[in-house]
Design an enzyme around this catalytic site. Sequence first.
Site, PDB file in Angstrom:
ATOM      1  N   LYS A 133      93.119  65.343  80.729  1.00  0.00           N
ATOM      2  CA  LYS A 133      91.737  65.661  80.904  1.00  0.00           C
ATOM      3  C   LYS A 133      91.623  67.116  81.801  1.00  0.00           C
ATOM      4  O   LYS A 133      92.409  67.312  82.766  1.00  0.00           O
ATOM      5  CB  LYS A 133      90.998  64.663  81.661  1.00  0.00           C
ATOM      6  CG  LYS A 133      89.399  64.913  81.564  1.00  0.00           C
ATOM      7  CD  LYS A 133      88.813  63.695  82.261  1.00  0.00           C
ATOM      8  CE  LYS A 133      87.221  64.061  82.442  1.00  0.00           C
ATOM      9  NZ  LYS A 133      86.578  62.856  83.144  1.00  0.00           N
ATOM     10  N   SER A 210      82.519  61.928  80.543  1.00  0.00           N
ATOM     11  CA  SER A 210      82.946  63.244  80.568  1.00  0.00           C
ATOM     12  C   SER A 210      84.470  63.209  80.060  1.00  0.00           C
ATOM     13  O   SER A 210      84.852  64.446  79.780  1.00  0.00           O
ATOM     14  CB  SER A 210      83.042  63.707  81.941  1.00  0.00           C
ATOM     15  OG  SER A 210      84.137  62.878  82.928  1.00  0.00           O
ATOM     16  N   SER A 235      82.422  57.810  82.612  1.00  0.00           N
ATOM     17  CA  SER A 235      83.141  58.765  82.008  1.00  0.00           C
ATOM     18  C   SER A 235      84.642  58.188  81.328  1.00  0.00           C
ATOM     19  O   SER A 235      84.889  59.138  80.588  1.00  0.00           O
ATOM     20  CB  SER A 235      83.707  59.898  82.866  1.00  0.00           C
ATOM     21  OG  SER A 235      82.440  60.671  83.221  1.00  0.00           O
TER      22      SER A 235
END
Length: 571
Positions: A133, A210, A235
């Site tokens: 990520k 996210s 997230s």
Amino acid sequence: MSEELQAKAKRAQKRVLDSIPPRWILPADVKAKVTKSDVRSIIPSCGLLSAAQIDIINQNASEVVQKLAEGEWKATEVMEAFCASAAVAHQIVNCLVEFFPDEAMARARQLDRQLAETKTPAGPLHGLPMAIKDTHEVKGKSFTWAFSTWLDRPAADADSSGVKIMRDAGVIFFARTTMPQTGMALETVSPLWGRTLNPFNPAVFGAGGSSGGDGALVAMRGSPASGLSTDIGGSIRAPAAFNGLYGIRPTSERTPRTGLGAPVKGNVSIKVSTGPLCHSMTDLKMLVKLLLTHPTLPYEPTACLPFWDEMAASNPRKNLRIGLMLTDGVVDPHPPVSRALEEVCTRLKAAGHTLVEFRPPFDCWEAALTTWALYFQTGAAETLGLLEAGGEKPIPVFAHYLKTFNIKPLTVTEQFRHNASMAAYKAAFQRSWDAADGAYDCIICPSAPMAGVPHDFPLWWGYTTLWNLLDYPSIIMPLKGFTISSQQDPKAAGYSPRSNPFDRANWEICKFLESCRELNVLIMRPPDDPEMWKTQPMTFQIVSRPYRDEDLINVSEVIDGVVNTANMPRL
């Protein structure tokens, strides 16, 4: 968007596409199919992967690890297959911010030589491909956090603790994945990187956030798993829910956090947690155990001393006592979400487990006000400053949350008051859990109030943020074989929405279009018709006590064995 920002975004996105070798570029006629529902089948049918590569990408992470360790597969052939799949996935759902297959292949060749010479794997995850990520520091690379002003920032001089743990275990990183502007949105979209699409219905739904790039990539079988997704408000769990995956938000105090990016450091009220997104409970247990024991970082300062209670994780469990939280009393879930919980409940009861309705012991709207105030104790000044420096406006959903929760700088007295409220919520929840006859082994509740997040829709986060506030570990689990339908899931007649800012919008999405237009939000089609949701996967959430992550794994394995008897669908 200004011309300067448009040029920067175009340059950033082109850089990713240019890193894809010509042999993995999708033909134009195949890419045109992206607008259709459920695009996961494009990868095995596009003709760019061999039959052997399709077999490789269809294996779950634990299966890949086993075949690599036993020498049945070479790291190079596994890496080649997943790099090919990830390249195609990015062209379909826009999930990468960086792609470095040559670097990954070089490392794979190194591991193959090492295994051939020593007969010893490099670690428990020897040769496992993985993407990262866009929030972790990686030595020699930079992260953007989806801020345009951070696009050309200097490269990091060290790995984050999570990246180091995975590298030490034998993981090979080959890409970085998208996240939303500011990181505080449950859909992944930004002016810099564009929108990450949902593989099940890209025209209407987002991939969650996210960690939306992680979720979309894993769902597309472009990576066997994501081991380093992060979660401070949902997230990990929203991408798991909206992409039909398993995901866990561990107790935050047990997960290493050194080297995680953020607009501002120092918020210790509600802490971010790191955990995996994957295709099975076996994968989830394998990856989260590694993170929570962080064997090569025994004195990591951002986490408590590593431990793993194997007895709690593997002790046979019968006759579970489960609390069933059907609603948080703020936003009622959509009919298919409620029906899914009923189906889970029916299957568990038939297997001999006890389910008792559970209601939160406090007003969850008031708890949300405390949560959001603690997220932005400086009034989001640093975040807004970074947006201004890059010539960006906040994405509409982020602006909506700032306005709805009246985000402003807190005085020291206000910070103390909210922290005291958080402590009171934790105490009240513990009393409620213990007051049950025999207490609960876990609580089951919705993952979210709906089965997917429509593009630019300000989703109610309460079903995930509650557990961040309390720091209770929670797992998202797919309910395999469940199908949403207009016949079985009609809207309830005569529903009267609550007076809070989210319940009516959640229930009558089409009527919310007027408010969205005021924020210059584009929703391609009002997804108020159950037929719009029919391809979306269905999941539910399982919650356990803080620090009892092993116990959560245990009960979740039991529940998975009851409600999911079929294998995960493959490409």
